[in-house]
Design a protein around this motif. Sequence first.
Motif, PDB file in Angstrom:
ATOM      1  N   ASP A 199     -26.751 -17.682  69.009  1.00 15.35           N
ATOM      2  CA  ASP A 199     -27.263 -16.825  67.644  1.00 15.35           C
ATOM      3  C   ASP A 199     -28.759 -16.334  67.902  1.00 15.35           C
ATOM      4  OD1 ASP A 199     -28.483 -19.219  67.990  1.00 15.35           O
ATOM      5  OD2 ASP A 199     -28.255 -19.960  66.018  1.00 15.35           O
ATOM      6  N   HIS A 200     -29.222 -16.094  69.092  1.00 15.33           N
ATOM      7  CA  HIS A 200     -30.403 -15.402  69.306  1.00 15.33           C
ATOM      8  C   HIS A 200     -30.674 -14.623  70.381  1.00 15.33           C
ATOM      9  CE1 HIS A 200     -32.629 -17.045  65.817  1.00 15.33           C
ATOM     10  NE2 HIS A 200     -32.210 -18.265  66.149  1.00 15.33           N
ATOM     11  N   LEU A 201     -31.393 -13.249  69.950  1.00 15.53           N
ATOM     12  CA  LEU A 201     -31.714 -12.552  70.917  1.00 15.53           C
ATOM     13  C   LEU A 201     -33.079 -12.030  70.860  1.00 15.53           C
ATOM     14  CD1 LEU A 201     -28.920  -9.603  70.437  1.00 15.53           C
ATOM     15  CD2 LEU A 201     -29.390 -11.254  72.788  1.00 15.53           C
ATOM     16  N   SER A 202     -34.023 -12.491  71.699  1.00 16.39           N
ATOM     17  CA  SER A 202     -35.665 -12.562  71.311  1.00 16.39           C
ATOM     18  C   SER A 202     -35.922 -11.138  72.170  1.00 16.39           C
ATOM     19  CB  SER A 202     -36.045 -13.713  71.889  1.00 16.39           C
ATOM     20  OG  SER A 202     -37.546 -13.309  72.237  1.00 16.39           O
ATOM     21  N   MET A 203     -36.394 -10.147  71.703  1.00 16.45           N
ATOM     22  CA  MET A 203     -36.541  -8.998  72.190  1.00 16.45           C
ATOM     23  C   MET A 203     -37.062  -7.974  71.175  1.00 16.45           C
ATOM     24  SD  MET A 203     -32.551  -7.485  72.418  1.00 16.45           S
ATOM     25  CE  MET A 203     -31.747  -6.600  71.135  1.00 16.45           C
ATOM     26  N   GLY A 204     -38.260  -7.147  71.952  1.00 13.85           N
ATOM     27  CA  GLY A 204     -38.922  -6.239  70.819  1.00 13.85           C
ATOM     28  C   GLY A 204     -40.275  -6.746  70.681  1.00 13.85           C
ATOM     29  N   MET A 205     -41.390  -5.809  71.314  1.00 17.46           N
ATOM     30  CA  MET A 205     -42.564  -5.880  71.386  1.00 17.46           C
ATOM     31  C   MET A 205     -43.445  -4.912  70.184  1.00 17.46           C
ATOM     32  SD  MET A 205     -42.882  -7.563  75.160  1.00 17.46           S
ATOM     33  CE  MET A 205     -44.389  -6.413  75.532  1.00 17.46           C
ATOM     34  N   SER A 206     -44.594  -4.876  70.361  1.00 11.85           N
ATOM     35  CA  SER A 206     -45.342  -4.085  69.534  1.00 11.85           C
ATOM     36  C   SER A 206     -44.990  -2.548  69.683  1.00 11.85           C
ATOM     37  CB  SER A 206     -46.976  -3.993  69.760  1.00 11.85           C
ATOM     38  OG  SER A 206     -47.383  -5.293  69.442  1.00 11.85           O
ATOM     39  N   ASN A 207     -44.466  -2.309  70.996  1.00  9.09           N
ATOM     40  CA  ASN A 207     -44.044  -0.961  71.221  1.00  9.09           C
ATOM     41  C   ASN A 207     -42.621  -0.394  70.892  1.00  9.09           C
ATOM     42  OD1 ASN A 207     -44.557   1.672  72.718  1.00  9.09           O
ATOM     43  ND2 ASN A 207     -43.140   0.758  74.419  1.00  9.09           N
ATOM     44  N   ASP A 208     -41.778  -1.304  70.871  1.00  6.54           N
ATOM     45  CA  ASP A 208     -40.591  -1.193  70.759  1.00  6.54           C
ATOM     46  C   ASP A 208     -39.485  -1.941  69.890  1.00  6.54           C
ATOM     47  OD1 ASP A 208     -40.277  -3.697  72.146  1.00  6.54           O
ATOM     48  OD2 ASP A 208     -40.041  -2.589  74.020  1.00  6.54           O
ATOM     49  N   PHE A 209     -40.264  -2.617  68.995  1.00  5.57           N
ATOM     50  CA  PHE A 209     -39.571  -3.475  68.131  1.00  5.57           C
ATOM     51  C   PHE A 209     -38.410  -2.791  67.213  1.00  5.57           C
ATOM     52  CE2 PHE A 209     -43.012  -2.945  65.223  1.00  5.57           C
ATOM     53  CZ  PHE A 209     -42.617  -2.966  63.898  1.00  5.57           C
ATOM     54  N   ASP A 210     -38.757  -1.780  66.739  1.00  8.77           N
ATOM     55  CA  ASP A 210     -37.723  -1.021  66.155  1.00  8.77           C
ATOM     56  C   ASP A 210     -36.327  -1.024  66.619  1.00  8.77           C
ATOM     57  OD1 ASP A 210     -40.071   0.253  63.730  1.00  8.77           O
ATOM     58  OD2 ASP A 210     -40.826   0.271  65.777  1.00  8.77           O
ATOM     59  N   ILE A 211     -36.534  -0.327  67.700  1.00  9.07           N
ATOM     60  CA  ILE A 211     -35.443  -0.020  68.700  1.00  9.07           C
ATOM     61  C   ILE A 211     -34.716  -1.495  68.762  1.00  9.07           C
ATOM     62  CG2 ILE A 211     -34.557   0.817  70.634  1.00  9.07           C
ATOM     63  CD1 ILE A 211     -35.941   2.982  69.103  1.00  9.07           C
ATOM     64  N   ALA A 212     -35.398  -2.475  69.111  1.00  7.51           N
ATOM     65  CA  ALA A 212     -34.978  -3.617  69.275  1.00  7.51           C
ATOM     66  C   ALA A 212     -34.040  -4.308  68.332  1.00  7.51           C
ATOM     67  CB  ALA A 212     -35.986  -4.718  69.842  1.00  7.51           C
TER      68      ALA A 212
END
Length: 232
Positions: A199-212
């Motif tokens: 159930d989980h995808l841990s991805m996206g940090m300050s720089n790119d979370f919208d895209i993630a």
Amino acid sequence: MTDAERTTILQQRLELVRERVAAACQRAGRRPEEVTVVAVTKTVSSDIARLLPALGVVHLGENRPQELWKKAAAVPGVRWHLIGHLQRNKIERTLPLTHFIHSVDSVRLLEALDAAATQQGRASDVLLEVNTSGEASKQGFAAEDVDRIVTAVQPLQQVRLRGLMTMAALQDPEACRPSFARLRCLRERLAARLGRELDHLSMGMSNDFDIAIEEGATIIRLGTLLFQGLET
Ligand SMILES: *Cc1c(COP(=O)(O)O)cnc(C)c1O
């Protein structure tokens, strides 16, 4: 700076994050409740981390086990996510303190975690870290490791594989999209092979979370965006 001033700053930043999460979800036809924000407190003290639960942030992340131990003792009422490398000699102490371990980067670690979790009689939720950018400096499994992962996951007793985690290369956010898409595809292939959902995808940090989020992130990990200028 007083705690009240810090709280105001954090509140404003969180509001902005929530708006951007909602907007990204809307673009992707998803619901904001599907996305959990983990506040990565590695650059700030426990005194600042302690301000977060009152602001509705109860998922906190650390990348170093020892720092997680320290903050877990000092910050009550939150769920801890370990997002960095876990050495095997630190498993025993880390397991009881963590809600999720995002950074399982080898079969050896997976097996050691299961042995410890079985001994402690406690279930443990983990994500496998995948190197989706191909950078030699990054830890983790490769997209070609499906067979190896399936073989390693099947005999686990107390460790539950819940999904995958990745760190995209630091670059233009749009350039991270293929990394995130690769992680989602890999999750689908693994789930099909295991015969159950991940159930989980841990991805996206300050720089790119919208895209993630557009690419399916269920957990985003934010440090800089929340804590810049509040470092201690
Ligand atoms: C530090 C860290 C983050 C947060 O990164 P920011 O760019 O500061 O938001 C996320 N994930 C991992 C694994 C980290 O070590």
